[in-house]
Write a protein that holds these residues in place. Structure first.
Motif, short mmCIF file in Angstrom:
data_model
loop_
_atom_site.label_atom_id
_atom_site.label_comp_id
_atom_site.label_asym_id
_atom_site.label_seq_id
_atom_site.Cartn_x
_atom_site.Cartn_y
_atom_site.Cartn_z
N LYS A 1 0.86 -1.18 0.00
CA LYS A 1 0.00 0.00 0.00
C LYS A 1 0.90 1.23 0.00
CE LYS A 1 -3.65 -2.43 2.44
NZ LYS A 1 -4.48 -2.53 3.67
N ALA A 2 0.39 2.33 -0.52
CA ALA A 2 1.28 3.47 -0.71
C ALA A 2 0.49 4.77 -0.74
CB ALA A 2 2.07 3.30 -2.01
N VAL A 3 1.24 5.87 -0.77
CA VAL A 3 0.69 7.20 -1.04
C VAL A 3 1.36 7.70 -2.31
CG1 VAL A 3 0.49 9.58 -0.25
CG2 VAL A 3 0.23 7.69 1.38
N PHE A 4 0.56 8.04 -3.31
CA PHE A 4 1.09 8.56 -4.56
C PHE A 4 0.89 10.08 -4.60
CE2 PHE A 4 0.45 4.55 -7.42
CZ PHE A 4 1.35 3.85 -6.62
N PRO A 5 1.95 10.85 -4.73
CA PRO A 5 1.81 12.30 -4.89
C PRO A 5 1.84 12.69 -6.37
CG PRO A 5 4.08 11.75 -4.31
CD PRO A 5 3.35 10.45 -4.45
N PHE A 6 0.88 13.49 -6.77
CA PHE A 6 0.88 14.07 -8.12
C PHE A 6 1.59 15.42 -8.07
CE2 PHE A 6 -2.44 10.98 -8.45
CZ PHE A 6 -2.53 10.63 -9.78
N THR A 7 2.31 15.73 -9.11
CA THR A 7 2.95 17.04 -9.24
C THR A 7 2.08 17.93 -10.12
OG1 THR A 7 5.16 16.09 -9.01
CG2 THR A 7 5.01 18.26 -10.03
N VAL A 8 1.83 19.13 -9.64
CA VAL A 8 1.00 20.09 -10.38
C VAL A 8 1.83 21.32 -10.69
CG1 VAL A 8 -1.04 21.57 -10.29
CG2 VAL A 8 -1.13 19.26 -9.33
N GLN A 9 1.83 21.74 -11.93
CA GLN A 9 2.54 22.94 -12.36
C GLN A 9 1.58 23.84 -13.13
OE1 GLN A 9 5.81 21.22 -14.62
NE2 GLN A 9 7.15 21.22 -12.83
N ASN A 10 1.50 25.10 -12.70
CA ASN A 10 0.61 26.07 -13.36
C ASN A 10 -0.82 25.55 -13.46
OD1 ASN A 10 2.86 27.81 -13.82
ND2 ASN A 10 3.39 26.62 -15.64
N GLY A 11 -1.26 24.91 -12.37
CA GLY A 11 -2.64 24.43 -12.32
C GLY A 11 -2.92 23.19 -13.12
N GLN A 12 -1.86 22.57 -13.70
CA GLN A 12 -2.03 21.37 -14.51
C GLN A 12 -1.21 20.22 -13.91
OE1 GLN A 12 -4.00 21.19 -17.37
NE2 GLN A 12 -4.66 23.27 -16.84
N VAL A 13 -1.78 19.01 -13.91
CA VAL A 13 -1.05 17.83 -13.45
C VAL A 13 0.03 17.50 -14.47
CG1 VAL A 13 -1.20 15.37 -12.92
CG2 VAL A 13 -3.03 16.91 -12.20
N SER A 14 1.27 17.38 -13.98
CA SER A 14 2.38 17.09 -14.89
C SER A 14 2.94 15.68 -14.72
CB SER A 14 3.51 18.11 -14.71
OG SER A 14 3.99 18.07 -13.36
N SER A 15 2.83 15.11 -13.50
CA SER A 15 3.40 13.78 -13.29
C SER A 15 2.87 13.18 -11.99
CB SER A 15 4.94 13.86 -13.24
OG SER A 15 5.37 14.60 -12.11
N VAL A 16 3.22 11.91 -11.76
CA VAL A 16 2.87 11.22 -10.52
C VAL A 16 3.98 10.24 -10.20
CG1 VAL A 16 1.55 9.42 -11.75
CG2 VAL A 16 1.12 9.83 -9.32
N LYS A 17 4.27 10.10 -8.91
CA LYS A 17 5.28 9.14 -8.47
C LYS A 17 4.58 7.87 -8.01
CE LYS A 17 9.32 11.90 -7.32
NZ LYS A 17 10.31 12.26 -6.29
N VAL A 18 4.98 6.75 -8.62
CA VAL A 18 4.40 5.44 -8.33
C VAL A 18 5.41 4.64 -7.52
CG1 VAL A 18 3.66 3.25 -9.35
CG2 VAL A 18 2.93 5.44 -10.36
N LYS A 19 4.99 4.14 -6.37
CA LYS A 19 5.89 3.37 -5.50
C LYS A 19 5.20 2.08 -5.07
CE LYS A 19 9.47 2.60 -2.76
NZ LYS A 19 9.13 1.16 -2.57
N VAL A 20 5.89 0.96 -5.29
CA VAL A 20 5.39 -0.33 -4.83
C VAL A 20 6.22 -0.78 -3.63
CG1 VAL A 20 4.54 -0.99 -7.11
CG2 VAL A 20 6.90 -1.56 -6.47
#
Length: 510
Positions: free
Chosen positions: A477-496
């Protein structure tokens, strides 16, 4: 093949010697082992165990305990199949050492001699890597690096080898040991190049299984569900022991796909301790066995329960460790739902095989040390109970952390952006693609290109963080943080889970 290295990192403090230390240890195997194992099955919640001990070219004990699958009355016997995970690696290394002994190749040949397309991101390392480097984990990668991409996915062996060449190694070539499953796959793929097209699995059956009489053993994971006398894999799901699907790891087969039984593994261990002979037949060249046991790399030190600080080296498909003035040749194996160990003490002509059908136990390791101590005349320490205390402490901590996250989910915290802002297609340069879709309320769902039967459910924790549960419980189980730049989602970190891969993957939104 996987989880066990992570589990072995558990640090357990030194314990006091119990009064039972003064028992006659020679009687433990005969008089006490059955009770010891039966008690542990309950305490550890292990459905089934198979144990084999060989000494002085004879089987001292071989027995199945418990059941093949939780909830069914189907006892484990000596022919019941378990996946052995990374204990497969010794078969692969021995097979290549046999080919060397038969002058089909040299372990010091460059990999590119047999696989011209083999490359590494470190170009010089790719050009200079020899077969031996593949078999002792010294390419410069971090332990488990790339395995989320490679393990239990739909990639072919050739695709995995190609993607291995794209990974950026954090360490210089041959400077640091790092457990690399895809390297063993690459080594296994040399076999068809020097045997006229025989696959790794065909050669293992022909050169090792058949002449040793390992008639029930299977080289590929896809064949295990078809067997009549097989265990089911188990893991803990929200604290409950649960049967889970068999993993399909034939893309990495030379690193961990073999399934075997106590009976068949006894034949393997007996041959290894008898310089490769079965009766008067030389099945495995003695030189091949010796080649696999020569130390190649330094792994580090292991602090043992009895206070010893033991060195740990790696040969070819085997760990090599000192223990109580004995030199052990050993390996552990872990895949979804299974943990196992194989231990040899060649100077004592002693071999131990322990197979279990849950990936949430350290009993398989505790029993190994208990048996070794009995033969080495050391005091009784009840390793099982001591390992279990630490295991439960860590499990309790993890459950408390997970409960906090689940409680946060129940607060119905809204994400920083509308749920559909996170949806779409994402790409990672090594893995490939992943898609995010919107589920109920603000929940999201992830599906991964190379894990077609697996998905992840994402529930908002507020801001741009989501609590993640995988349909495959072994991914953790994990917590995934999304990165937002200028109000737009740019990426997400996936961790297993760390026992799959320790580093996160950044997927960029297209």
């Amino acid at each position: 093949m996987k989880k066990i290295l992570f589990l072995l990192l558990i640090s357990i403090s030194f314990i006091t010697i119990t009064q039972a230390q003064h028992l006659d240890r020679s009687k433990f195997i005969k008089d006490s082992l059955d009770l010891y194992v039966s008690r542990a099955l309950t305490n550890w919640r292990v459905p089934g165990v198979a144990v084999c001990i060989v000494k002085d070219n004879k089987i001292v004990l071989i027995k199945g305990y418990g059941i093949k699958e939780l909830g069914l009355i189907n006892p484990v016997d000596v022919n019941t199949l378990f996946m052995i995970g990374s204990n497969t690696k010794a078969f692969t290394a021995t097979a290549l050492a046999m080919l060397q002994a038969n002058n089909k190749l040299s372990l010091d040949d460059k990999v590119t001699k047999y696989i011209p397309e083999f490359k590494l991101e470190n170009k010089l390392a790719g050009q200079e890597a020899i077969v031996r480097d593949l078999l002792c984990h010294r390419l410069g990668f971090q332990t488990f690096q790339g395995d989320f991409t490679f393990y239990n996915t739909n990639l072919t062996r050739q695709q995995i080898i190609a993607k291995l060449g794209e990974l950026k190694a954090p360490y210089a070539f041959r400077t640091k040991w790092g457990y690399t499953n895809a390297a063993f796959l690459t080594a296994g793929e040399i076999i068809p190049r020097v045997t006229g097209g025989k696959s790794w699995e065909a050669y293992i059956k022909e050169a090792i299984f058949a002449p040793l009489g390992m008639t029930n053993s299977l080289a590929l994971s896809k064949d295990l569900p078809k067997s009549l006398n097989r265990t089911a894999p188990h893991t803990l799901v929200d604290g409950r022991l649960t049967a889970i699907p068999y993993c399909q790891i034939d893309g990495l087969a030379p690193a961990g796909a073999i399934s075997s039984s106590a009976s068949d593994m006894s034949k393997w261990v007996l041959a290894l301790l008898n310089n490769g002979k079965v009766g008067n037949r030389q099945v495995i060249p003695q030189a091949a066995i010796q080649a696999t046991r020569e130390p190649q790399d330094i792994v580090g030190s292991q602090f043992h329960l009895n206070g010893e600080n033991n060195f740990e080296l790696y040969g070819l498909g085997w760990f090599i460790q000192d223990y109580a003035n004995h030199r052990l040749v050993m390996h552990d194996g872990g895949v979804n739902g299974y943990l196992s160990s194989v231990t040899l003490s060649p100077q004592d002509n002693l071999g131990i095989v322990i197979l279990t059908n849950t990936d949430q136990n350290l009993f398989f390791e505790a029993l190994r040390w208990e048996i070794l101590d009995a033969y080495f005349g050391r005091g009784y320490r009840n390793y099982s109970d001591e390992y279990l205390k630490e295991f439960k402490t860590r499990a309790s901590t993890q459950q408390a952390e997970d409960k906090k996250l689940r409680d946060s989910v129940l607060l119905n915290l809204r994400p920083a952006l509308p749920a559909n802002a996170y949806t779409g297609k994402y790409t990672n340069g090594i893995y490939g693609t992943m898609t995010v879709t919107q589920g109920e309320n603000n929940d999201l769902e992830m599906r991964f290109e190379h894990h077609p039967t697996m998905f992840a459910k994402l529930q908002p924790l507020g801001g741009n963080r989501f609590y993640v549960t995988f349909s495959d419980a072994t991914l953790g189980k994990a917590v995934f943080p999304f990165t937002v730049q200028n109000g737009q989602v740019s990426s997400v970190k996936v961790k297993v889970a760390d026992f799959i891969e320790r580093n996160p993957y950044e997927f960029k939104k297209e």
